[in-house]
Design a protein around this motif. Sequence first.
Motif, PDB file in Angstrom:
ATOM      1  N   LEU A  47     -33.357  22.659   4.253  1.00  0.00           N
ATOM      2  CA  LEU A  47     -34.008  21.504   3.637  1.00  0.00           C
ATOM      3  C   LEU A  47     -35.244  21.058   4.415  1.00  0.00           C
ATOM      4  O   LEU A  47     -35.802  20.005   4.154  1.00  0.00           O
ATOM      5  CB  LEU A  47     -33.017  20.329   3.559  1.00  0.00           C
ATOM      6  CG  LEU A  47     -31.795  20.548   2.665  1.00  0.00           C
ATOM      7  CD1 LEU A  47     -30.840  19.363   2.782  1.00  0.00           C
ATOM      8  CD2 LEU A  47     -32.206  20.755   1.211  1.00  0.00           C
ATOM      9  N   SER A  48     -35.693  21.903   5.342  1.00  0.00           N
ATOM     10  CA  SER A  48     -36.784  21.515   6.246  1.00  0.00           C
ATOM     11  C   SER A  48     -38.174  21.699   5.655  1.00  0.00           C
ATOM     12  O   SER A  48     -39.140  21.158   6.188  1.00  0.00           O
ATOM     13  CB  SER A  48     -36.693  22.336   7.533  1.00  0.00           C
ATOM     14  OG  SER A  48     -37.007  23.703   7.275  1.00  0.00           O
ATOM     15  N   GLY A  49     -38.307  22.514   4.615  1.00  0.00           N
ATOM     16  CA  GLY A  49     -39.625  22.800   4.058  1.00  0.00           C
ATOM     17  C   GLY A  49     -40.293  24.030   4.632  1.00  0.00           C
ATOM     18  O   GLY A  49     -41.439  24.335   4.279  1.00  0.00           O
ATOM     19  N   ILE A 302     -44.643  27.099  20.442  1.00  0.00           N
ATOM     20  CA  ILE A 302     -45.510  26.571  19.392  1.00  0.00           C
ATOM     21  C   ILE A 302     -44.851  25.291  18.913  1.00  0.00           C
ATOM     22  O   ILE A 302     -43.810  25.321  18.242  1.00  0.00           O
ATOM     23  CB  ILE A 302     -45.664  27.580  18.237  1.00  0.00           C
ATOM     24  CG1 ILE A 302     -46.232  28.900  18.768  1.00  0.00           C
ATOM     25  CG2 ILE A 302     -46.556  27.011  17.135  1.00  0.00           C
ATOM     26  CD1 ILE A 302     -46.167  30.044  17.762  1.00  0.00           C
ATOM     27  N   THR A 303     -45.423  24.169  19.261  1.00  0.00           N
ATOM     28  CA  THR A 303     -44.763  22.889  19.009  1.00  0.00           C
ATOM     29  C   THR A 303     -45.568  21.920  18.161  1.00  0.00           C
ATOM     30  O   THR A 303     -45.003  21.006  17.563  1.00  0.00           O
ATOM     31  CB  THR A 303     -44.444  22.195  20.350  1.00  0.00           C
ATOM     32  OG1 THR A 303     -45.668  21.991  21.079  1.00  0.00           O
ATOM     33  CG2 THR A 303     -43.493  23.043  21.192  1.00  0.00           C
ATOM     34  N   GLU A 304     -46.890  22.110  18.089  1.00  0.00           N
ATOM     35  CA  GLU A 304     -47.752  21.146  17.410  1.00  0.00           C
ATOM     36  C   GLU A 304     -48.326  21.732  16.125  1.00  0.00           C
ATOM     37  O   GLU A 304     -48.604  22.930  16.047  1.00  0.00           O
ATOM     38  CB  GLU A 304     -48.900  20.720  18.324  1.00  0.00           C
ATOM     39  CG  GLU A 304     -48.445  20.193  19.676  1.00  0.00           C
ATOM     40  CD  GLU A 304     -47.516  19.005  19.558  1.00  0.00           C
ATOM     41  OE1 GLU A 304     -47.764  18.151  18.682  1.00  0.00           O
ATOM     42  OE2 GLU A 304     -46.549  18.922  20.343  1.00  0.00           O
ATOM     43  N   ALA A 305     -48.536  20.874  15.136  1.00  0.00           N
ATOM     44  CA  ALA A 305     -49.058  21.327  13.847  1.00  0.00           C
ATOM     45  C   ALA A 305     -50.420  21.987  13.994  1.00  0.00           C
ATOM     46  O   ALA A 305     -50.673  23.063  13.431  1.00  0.00           O
ATOM     47  CB  ALA A 305     -49.141  20.141  12.886  1.00  0.00           C
ATOM     48  N   GLU A 306     -51.315  21.362  14.747  1.00  0.00           N
ATOM     49  CA  GLU A 306     -52.665  21.908  14.907  1.00  0.00           C
ATOM     50  C   GLU A 306     -52.638  23.235  15.649  1.00  0.00           C
ATOM     51  O   GLU A 306     -53.444  24.133  15.373  1.00  0.00           O
ATOM     52  CB  GLU A 306     -53.545  20.901  15.654  1.00  0.00           C
ATOM     53  CG  GLU A 306     -53.839  19.613  14.892  1.00  0.00           C
ATOM     54  CD  GLU A 306     -52.691  18.614  14.932  1.00  0.00           C
ATOM     55  OE1 GLU A 306     -51.679  18.888  15.642  1.00  0.00           O
ATOM     56  OE2 GLU A 306     -52.790  17.571  14.269  1.00  0.00           O
ATOM     57  N   ARG A 324     -36.550  26.422  18.687  1.00  0.00           N
ATOM     58  CA  ARG A 324     -35.924  25.262  19.319  1.00  0.00           C
ATOM     59  C   ARG A 324     -36.592  23.968  18.888  1.00  0.00           C
ATOM     60  O   ARG A 324     -35.942  22.924  18.787  1.00  0.00           O
ATOM     61  CB  ARG A 324     -35.974  25.413  20.842  1.00  0.00           C
ATOM     62  CG  ARG A 324     -35.189  26.608  21.346  1.00  0.00           C
ATOM     63  CD  ARG A 324     -35.286  26.771  22.843  1.00  0.00           C
ATOM     64  NE  ARG A 324     -34.759  28.069  23.259  1.00  0.00           N
ATOM     65  CZ  ARG A 324     -34.637  28.465  24.518  1.00  0.00           C
ATOM     66  NH1 ARG A 324     -35.017  27.666  25.492  1.00  0.00           N
ATOM     67  NH2 ARG A 324     -34.141  29.656  24.801  1.00  0.00           N
ATOM     68  N   GLY A 325     -37.885  24.036  18.622  1.00  0.00           N
ATOM     69  CA  GLY A 325     -38.593  22.837  18.177  1.00  0.00           C
ATOM     70  C   GLY A 325     -38.067  22.283  16.874  1.00  0.00           C
ATOM     71  O   GLY A 325     -38.097  21.069  16.653  1.00  0.00           O
ATOM     72  N   ILE A 326     -37.563  23.154  16.012  1.00  0.00           N
ATOM     73  CA  ILE A 326     -37.054  22.668  14.726  1.00  0.00           C
ATOM     74  C   ILE A 326     -35.610  22.210  14.846  1.00  0.00           C
ATOM     75  O   ILE A 326     -35.125  21.449  14.007  1.00  0.00           O
ATOM     76  CB  ILE A 326     -37.236  23.729  13.619  1.00  0.00           C
ATOM     77  CG1 ILE A 326     -37.427  23.039  12.259  1.00  0.00           C
ATOM     78  CG2 ILE A 326     -36.068  24.720  13.570  1.00  0.00           C
ATOM     79  CD1 ILE A 326     -37.956  23.936  11.168  1.00  0.00           C
ATOM     80  N   LEU A 327     -34.917  22.643  15.899  1.00  0.00           N
ATOM     81  CA  LEU A 327     -33.609  22.041  16.175  1.00  0.00           C
ATOM     82  C   LEU A 327     -33.796  20.603  16.650  1.00  0.00           C
ATOM     83  O   LEU A 327     -33.031  19.702  16.289  1.00  0.00           O
ATOM     84  CB  LEU A 327     -32.857  22.845  17.236  1.00  0.00           C
ATOM     85  CG  LEU A 327     -32.428  24.270  16.873  1.00  0.00           C
ATOM     86  CD1 LEU A 327     -31.598  24.869  17.997  1.00  0.00           C
ATOM     87  CD2 LEU A 327     -31.640  24.305  15.565  1.00  0.00           C
ATOM     88  N   TYR A 328     -34.825  20.403  17.461  1.00  0.00           N
ATOM     89  CA  TYR A 328     -35.131  19.060  17.961  1.00  0.00           C
ATOM     90  C   TYR A 328     -35.659  18.168  16.840  1.00  0.00           C
ATOM     91  O   TYR A 328     -35.346  16.974  16.782  1.00  0.00           O
ATOM     92  CB  TYR A 328     -36.151  19.163  19.090  1.00  0.00           C
ATOM     93  CG  TYR A 328     -36.482  17.857  19.745  1.00  0.00           C
ATOM     94  CD1 TYR A 328     -35.583  17.267  20.640  1.00  0.00           C
ATOM     95  CD2 TYR A 328     -37.681  17.210  19.491  1.00  0.00           C
ATOM     96  CE1 TYR A 328     -35.876  16.060  21.243  1.00  0.00           C
ATOM     97  CE2 TYR A 328     -37.987  16.006  20.094  1.00  0.00           C
ATOM     98  CZ  TYR A 328     -37.083  15.429  20.973  1.00  0.00           C
ATOM     99  OH  TYR A 328     -37.384  14.240  21.566  1.00  0.00           O
ATOM    100  N   ASP A 329     -36.439  18.751  15.959  1.00  0.00           N
ATOM    101  CA  ASP A 329     -37.045  18.004  14.856  1.00  0.00           C
ATOM    102  C   ASP A 329     -36.849  18.804  13.569  1.00  0.00           C
ATOM    103  O   ASP A 329     -37.727  19.574  13.171  1.00  0.00           O
ATOM    104  CB  ASP A 329     -38.538  17.777  15.127  1.00  0.00           C
ATOM    105  CG  ASP A 329     -39.248  17.068  13.980  1.00  0.00           C
ATOM    106  OD1 ASP A 329     -38.561  16.612  13.040  1.00  0.00           O
ATOM    107  OD2 ASP A 329     -40.490  16.966  14.018  1.00  0.00           O
ATOM    108  N   ALA A 336     -45.661  18.441  10.074  1.00  0.00           N
ATOM    109  CA  ALA A 336     -46.851  19.290  10.175  1.00  0.00           C
ATOM    110  C   ALA A 336     -47.700  19.170   8.911  1.00  0.00           C
ATOM    111  O   ALA A 336     -48.932  19.092   8.984  1.00  0.00           O
ATOM    112  CB  ALA A 336     -46.445  20.742  10.417  1.00  0.00           C
ATOM    113  N   ALA A 337     -47.058  19.160   7.763  1.00  0.00           N
ATOM    114  CA  ALA A 337     -47.797  19.030   6.506  1.00  0.00           C
ATOM    115  C   ALA A 337     -48.531  17.692   6.450  1.00  0.00           C
ATOM    116  O   ALA A 337     -49.688  17.617   6.012  1.00  0.00           O
ATOM    117  CB  ALA A 337     -46.846  19.167   5.319  1.00  0.00           C
TER     118      ALA A 337
END
Length: 363
Positions: A47-49, A302-306, A324-329, A336-337
Amino acid sequence: MSQLFSPYQLGGLSLANRIVIPPMCQYSAQDGNATDWHTIHLGQLALSGAGLLIIEATAVEPDGRISPADLGLWSDENEAALGKVLDSVRRWSEMPIAIQLAHAGRKASTDKPWKGGGQLGPENGGWQVHAPSAIGFETYPRPPRALTSDDIARLVEAFAEAARRSVRLGIAAIELHGAHGYLMHQFLSPLSNKREDEFGGSFENRMRFPLQVLDAVKAVVPAGYPVGFRISGTDWVEGGWDIDQSIAFAQESKARGADFIHVSSGGLSAAQTIPVGPSYQVPLARAVKEATGLPTIAVGLITEAEQAEAIIGTGEADMVGIARGILYDPRWPWHAAAALGASVKAAPQYLRSQPRRFSKLFG
């Protein structure tokens, strides 16, 4: 238009955007069977997109598990349990779901990370591990047994059988795990492969087993079905596997029909020295992409949208892996979108959560 959120065609599979959720071991299976934890874990990620979700390293035989709690796909029971999870997730999400098929080799038979991750002996629920050569991972006390040629042939078929099960489950793509010091990586690296038969010695011989697995898997999946490798671009150890060998392996994989390369690094030796920092593995992915033209997934802090946008926009890779970044967020693609002025698909139950200042976020 955001390049990160542009669509992408991976073989016969259409992705809504370039964000990939890489495999992340959960150590929560029972006898290889997926559990309710996997329904919760995969359900929230679906459901994360993101454009693609890859199921964690899934062993093709019991001895190929990293730990006794690893996911497997060697039996009808494994297939049924994973099918139950996938049915539940797909009821609420259209996100394509891939799987990583794996064998841990000499790094098998270990405890869960939160219990120390040490090697388990038979008296503690572990088992005798196998590898290309009888050379153990440096921090593990028990050496592996070298695989025979008959063992290797059996494992090739085990990968093919797990691929058949994957297709029956409606899984959208297969990633073969040739990274992080596990079995196929052990065959590739001269540090762990000291064989003197057709599976060791020369670069061509060290590639033989992984390429046989690729051939066997491609033979049992439908035309256009994406199959690729995850590789370690380098061992980060002098005299080990390196980026030049990675490029040559990717070229040979492409010639045999591989559809993508997912480039990570390390994991084979405790002697590795890794220069960790933002995007630290992206140059490895760029080198493979530039030399081979294969669709490439980049990972590595890779943690930031930009940051992700720049990787895609400058052509360093075709997709980015957010692990791991998507486990955190778990809503990283949403955020990012919003940052990039793009839109992302969200479940209708969540549409009311859209902030007013991002009125076009949920496209």
